[in-house]
Design a protein around this motif. Structure first.
Motif, PDB file in Angstrom:
ATOM      1  N   UNK A   7      30.832  21.854  20.526  1.00 13.46           N
ATOM      2  CA  UNK A   7      29.505  22.258  20.065  1.00 13.46           C
ATOM      3  C   UNK A   7      29.569  23.366  19.020  1.00 13.46           C
ATOM      4  N   UNK A   8      30.487  24.287  19.164  1.00 14.64           N
ATOM      5  CA  UNK A   8      30.641  25.347  18.179  1.00 14.64           C
ATOM      6  C   UNK A   8      32.055  25.899  18.255  1.00 14.64           C
ATOM      7  N   UNK A   9      32.428  26.601  17.200  1.00 11.05           N
ATOM      8  CA  UNK A   9      33.785  27.135  17.107  1.00 11.05           C
ATOM      9  C   UNK A   9      33.729  28.568  16.618  1.00 11.05           C
ATOM     10  N   UNK A  10      34.718  29.348  17.037  1.00 12.15           N
ATOM     11  CA  UNK A  10      34.827  30.734  16.590  1.00 12.15           C
ATOM     12  C   UNK A  10      36.256  31.017  16.185  1.00 12.15           C
ATOM     13  N   UNK A  47      30.509  23.222  24.905  1.00 11.34           N
ATOM     14  CA  UNK A  47      31.959  23.332  24.797  1.00 11.34           C
ATOM     15  C   UNK A  47      32.279  24.121  23.532  1.00 11.34           C
ATOM     16  N   UNK A  48      32.953  25.256  23.711  1.00 12.94           N
ATOM     17  CA  UNK A  48      33.257  26.164  22.605  1.00 12.94           C
ATOM     18  C   UNK A  48      34.750  26.111  22.301  1.00 12.94           C
ATOM     19  N   UNK A  49      35.076  26.055  21.028  1.00 14.72           N
ATOM     20  CA  UNK A  49      36.464  26.121  20.574  1.00 14.72           C
ATOM     21  C   UNK A  49      36.708  27.520  20.023  1.00 14.72           C
ATOM     22  N   UNK A  50      37.565  28.275  20.704  1.00 14.24           N
ATOM     23  CA  UNK A  50      37.918  29.634  20.271  1.00 14.24           C
ATOM     24  C   UNK A  50      39.309  29.585  19.649  1.00 14.24           C
ATOM     25  N   UNK A  51      39.355  29.634  18.326  1.00 11.18           N
ATOM     26  CA  UNK A  51      40.618  29.563  17.595  1.00 11.18           C
ATOM     27  C   UNK A  51      41.171  30.962  17.351  1.00 11.18           C
ATOM     28  N   UNK A  52      42.503  31.046  17.205  1.00 15.52           N
ATOM     29  CA  UNK A  52      43.167  32.352  17.126  1.00 15.52           C
ATOM     30  C   UNK A  52      42.685  33.207  18.287  1.00 15.52           C
ATOM     31  N   UNK A  92      36.292  18.379  14.274  1.00 13.55           N
ATOM     32  CA  UNK A  92      36.071  18.398  15.727  1.00 13.55           C
ATOM     33  C   UNK A  92      34.675  18.869  16.113  1.00 13.55           C
ATOM     34  N   UNK A  93      33.934  19.469  15.173  1.00 13.47           N
ATOM     35  CA  UNK A  93      32.571  19.902  15.471  1.00 13.47           C
ATOM     36  C   UNK A  93      31.617  18.712  15.558  1.00 13.47           C
TER      37      UNK A  93
END
Length: 233
Positions: free
Chosen positions: A118-121, A51-56, A142-143
């Motif tokens: 799992x990771x964020x960008x 599960x990836x968090x893509x911010x902005x 949240x990571x």
């Protein structure tokens, strides 16, 4: 200007240029932005079915690249500016719509439980967030343990690149072309100013570590026009 006023100003700015955003990104970077995003996602090391968090998340170019490289992943695409997300949704195919979930949200108040991704960008967005330490703290929250944050951002425009050619391009050409295409004189002048005033890579790495990440490192792309920062929880 208060933090709230700044956030609304930035949201309004990107809302006005949303329909021109992709074209100008590709045109003004000579297509290098596509390669930069590719390298960002390669650096993320997304686990299988992660599960990836893509911010902005903007117009969802990073979210789409995450799926291209990691077909089993799911992406939560958050952005403060609704018109950007709506523009990005028009680019998604049927399969992507089942795996990318756009949501208007503030990176300083991420609507997710602790240790859930799992990771964020965040690509070309951290310089528009004030104060940055609030966003770092929320991402850290949240990571999952061992999860990574990968940031793609321009280097400071204060250091000369290509004997000053890039700096001239940044201060003169970028605002002019942005104004001609988008008809918004302020928007691309603002973008140039935020790049010029942004901290250097060492300072940004210190900011991230001070928030509580266990380690952070960075590497340049295109002679230091952009940097990828990697931080681990």
């Amino acid at each position: 200007m208060t933090i709230s006023e700044h956030s609304q100003k930035v949201a309004g700015l990107f809302g006005r240029i949303a329909r021109w955003y992709d074209f100008l990104n590709h045109f003004l970077s000579l297509g290098l932005d596509i390669y930069w995003r590719y390298r960002l996602v390669r650096t993320m090391a997304v686990p299988a079915e992660g599960l990836v968090l893509d911010l902005a998340a903007g117009t969802l170019d990073v979210s789409k690249e995450v799926l291209r490289q990691n077909p089993s992943a799911k992406v939560l695409a958050l952005d403060f500016t609704l018109p950007m997300l709506l523009t990005g949704q028009k680019k998604m195919n049927t399969w992507e719509k089942k795996r990318i979930f756009p949501l208007q949200a503030d990176a300083r108040k991420i609507p997710l439980p602790d240790e859930s991704v799992d990771c964020a960008s965040i690509a070309f967005g951290i310089r528009n967030i004030l104060p940055r330490n609030q966003a770092y703290a929320e991402i850290l929250r949240v990571l999952k343990p061992g999860g990574t944050l990968c940031i793609l951002e321009f280097g400071t425009g204060k250091r000369k690149v290509w004997k000053g050619i890039y700096n001239f391009y940044l201060s003169r050409v970028l605002p002019l072309v942005g104004k001609m295409v988008s008809k918004d004189a302020f928007a691309y002048r603002y973008l140039a100013e935020t790049i010029c005033n942004f901290p250097g890579p060492n300072e940004l790495a210190r900011e991230i570590i001070q928030t509580g990440f266990s380690r952070a490192f960075f590497y340049p792309l295109s002679s230091g026009i952009v940097y990828i920062h990697v931080a681990q929880k």
